[in-house]
Design a protein around this motif. Structure first.
Motif, short mmCIF file in Angstrom:
data_model
loop_
_atom_site.label_atom_id
_atom_site.label_comp_id
_atom_site.label_asym_id
_atom_site.label_seq_id
_atom_site.Cartn_x
_atom_site.Cartn_y
_atom_site.Cartn_z
N ILE A 165 67.70 60.27 -26.86
CA ILE A 165 66.33 60.80 -26.65
C ILE A 165 66.20 62.11 -25.82
O ILE A 165 65.46 62.97 -25.97
CB ILE A 165 65.42 59.69 -25.98
N ARG A 217 67.31 64.82 -28.21
CA ARG A 217 66.56 65.14 -29.60
C ARG A 217 65.18 65.67 -29.09
O ARG A 217 64.45 66.61 -29.78
CB ARG A 217 66.06 63.68 -30.17
N GLN A 218 64.71 65.08 -27.91
CA GLN A 218 63.13 65.70 -27.55
C GLN A 218 63.13 66.24 -26.16
O GLN A 218 62.49 66.83 -25.86
CB GLN A 218 62.16 64.74 -27.91
N SER A 219 63.83 65.24 -24.95
CA SER A 219 63.35 65.59 -23.62
C SER A 219 64.12 66.96 -23.50
O SER A 219 63.33 67.62 -22.61
CB SER A 219 64.13 64.45 -22.97
N LEU A 248 61.90 69.74 -25.04
CA LEU A 248 60.52 69.83 -24.37
C LEU A 248 60.74 70.46 -22.87
O LEU A 248 59.86 71.48 -22.67
CB LEU A 248 60.21 68.41 -24.12
N ILE A 266 61.32 57.68 -22.74
CA ILE A 266 60.25 58.07 -23.39
C ILE A 266 59.10 57.18 -22.70
O ILE A 266 59.03 56.07 -22.89
CB ILE A 266 59.84 58.25 -24.75
N GLU A 299 56.44 67.39 -28.85
CA GLU A 299 57.54 66.46 -28.70
C GLU A 299 57.42 65.58 -29.52
O GLU A 299 58.76 65.13 -30.12
CB GLU A 299 57.40 65.96 -27.23
N LEU A 300 56.57 65.12 -30.09
CA LEU A 300 56.27 64.13 -31.31
C LEU A 300 56.86 64.78 -32.60
O LEU A 300 57.55 64.02 -33.48
CB LEU A 300 55.24 63.25 -31.47
N PHE A 349 59.49 66.83 -32.75
CA PHE A 349 60.90 66.60 -32.53
C PHE A 349 61.19 65.27 -33.16
O PHE A 349 62.33 64.91 -33.75
CB PHE A 349 61.33 66.89 -31.35
N GLU A 350 60.41 64.09 -32.68
CA GLU A 350 60.98 62.88 -32.73
C GLU A 350 60.75 62.17 -33.99
O GLU A 350 61.59 61.36 -34.64
CB GLU A 350 59.88 61.83 -31.66
N ARG A 351 59.69 62.87 -34.81
CA ARG A 351 59.50 62.15 -36.19
C ARG A 351 60.05 62.99 -37.33
O ARG A 351 59.87 62.52 -38.48
CB ARG A 351 57.75 62.10 -36.37
N SER A 392 55.42 74.06 -35.30
CA SER A 392 55.23 72.70 -34.59
C SER A 392 54.65 71.87 -35.59
O SER A 392 53.52 71.75 -35.73
CB SER A 392 54.41 72.77 -33.45
#
Length: 388
Positions: free
Chosen positions: A95, A98-100, A103, A129, A244-245, A247-249, A314
């Protein structure tokens, strides 16, 4: 580029990363059974994450000034694809990497970047998260966890649920309400970095069908946070969490969750053909061919979304579409492989394949929960297409 899913090619300099990563994984995962490798991005191994960091493979897309690789999202795509295909235990750093980290790099203050990003790149800081809440489901705009201003910062109260790796994480990035009421929806939401070692933070693991406890419920009882806990602009949390989502998805993790099982089944088919000198049945060939065709299509879509991220976009709608379709594919793999094996009850099933199928069958229902339920994702897609 008008077509958001136009075919993209991974640049040669990023594709070159594949060979050394694959060689490293072949040695690092030697002898690890497939049922263990099938856990992959739920497999927590801090030592493995530190080995990746020692090779410079964490924070590939983060700025070099903060210890990152300064590379494009395509480099991380190659790395993640190889890690998941091999069934590597990536959960510890997952996490944060990937995203934190991205961000914080995008919205954080100089102080936040200097503190958190180098620690992410060396696998010294693991993140979880804080989005979902009890009674809110995937409706993030209705969150009730609240941070009130104090003389020295913030006082945080509320609950988060389905928080992956909370007991093992050092920090959480939480979406909270800093003004207004839940009825205000997107207005009044902000993101805070929460040090999970602070007084007032309580973590209760939630066991799943496999017996693991990847998820947790996290309660905040008047947790005192400094002013510097705020990421970005107060009240801009919805815009930030949407980025952020994306990046996550969007990554290959949304199409490869069942890949170790698929590979183990293909191996079993090859072995059966070799030892019995009979060709693979027509039904199995059709199923395997359908898997490969769908996987190739999903991969091309995921690479296209990576290209949009590389161009500074984005692509929230495209990422939601990849996640929705990818989840359906991942969940179909254990079902169709189970059906294929069940069609020949007289044939023995290798223990490695049986154990892997058992685990993936139990964990697969969670695929359409993590990262947003398919109902929420399809609502996002409809809005993105102007249909609602």
């Amino acid at each position: 580029m008008n077509d958001p899913f136009a075919l993209r090619t991974i640049p040669p300099e990023d594709e070159a990363l594949r060979a050394p990563v694959r060689a490293f994984l072949a040695e690092a995962l030697k002898g690890v059974p497939p049922a263990v490798r099938a856990r992959s991005w739920l497999g927590f191994d801090a030592d493995f994450s530190r080995q990746l960091a020692a090779h410079g493979w964490l924070g590939l897309t983060l700025p070099r000034a903060y210890g990152g690789g300064g590379r494009s999202p395509f480099a991380r795509f190659v790395l993640v694809e190889e890690l998941l295909a091999a069934g590597a235990p990536v959960s510890a750093h997952w996490i944060a990497d990937r995203q934190s980290g991205p961000l914080i790099a995008r919205y954080g203050t100089e102080e936040q970047k200097a503190f958190y990003l180098p620690r992410i790149c060396t696998a010294e800081a693991f993140f979880c998260i804080g989005m979902s809440e009890p009674n809110a489901g995937s409706d993030l705009a209705s969150v009730r966890t609240r941070a009130e201003r104090t003389a020295s910062g913030w006082r945080l109260s509320g609950r988060k649920i389905w928080t992956t790796n909370a007991p093992h994480s050092h920090f959480m990035i939480a979406l909270v309400r800093t003004s207004g009421a839940p009825e205000d929806r997107h207005r009044g939401l902000s993101q805070l970095i929460v040090d999970l070692s602070l007084p007032g933070v309580h973590i209760a693991p939630i066991h799943d069908l496999t017996g693991d406890a990847h998820f947790s419920e996290v309660t905040f009882d008047d947790v005192e946070l400094p002013e510097s806990a705020l990421i970005g602009t107060e009240g801009a949390g919805w815009e930030q969490v949407t980025a952020e989502l994306a990046f996550e998805r969007s990554g290959p993790e949304r199409i490869y969750s069942s890949i170790v099982l698929l590979e183990e089944w293909a191996h079993a088919l090859r072995e059966a053909s070799r030892t019995t000198h009979t060709p693979v049945g027509e039904s199995e060939r059709r199923t395997l061919g359908a898997f490969v065709t769908e996987l190739a299509t999903l991969r091309a879509m995921s690479v296209a979304v990576t290209g949009a991220l590389a161009n500074g976009g984005s692509p929230a709608t495209q990422a939601a579409l990849v996640k929705d379709l990818g989840t359906s594919f991942e969940q179909s793999v254990p079902t169709l492989i189970g059906d294929a094996l069940g069609a020949h009850p007289q044939q023995a099933v290798a223990r490695e394949l049986a154990d892997t199928l058992d685990y993936v069958t139990k964990i697969a229902p969670s695929y359409s929960l993590r990262g947003g339920t398919r109902e929420i994702l399809r609502g996002m897609i409809a809005r993105g297409l102007g249909l609602r």
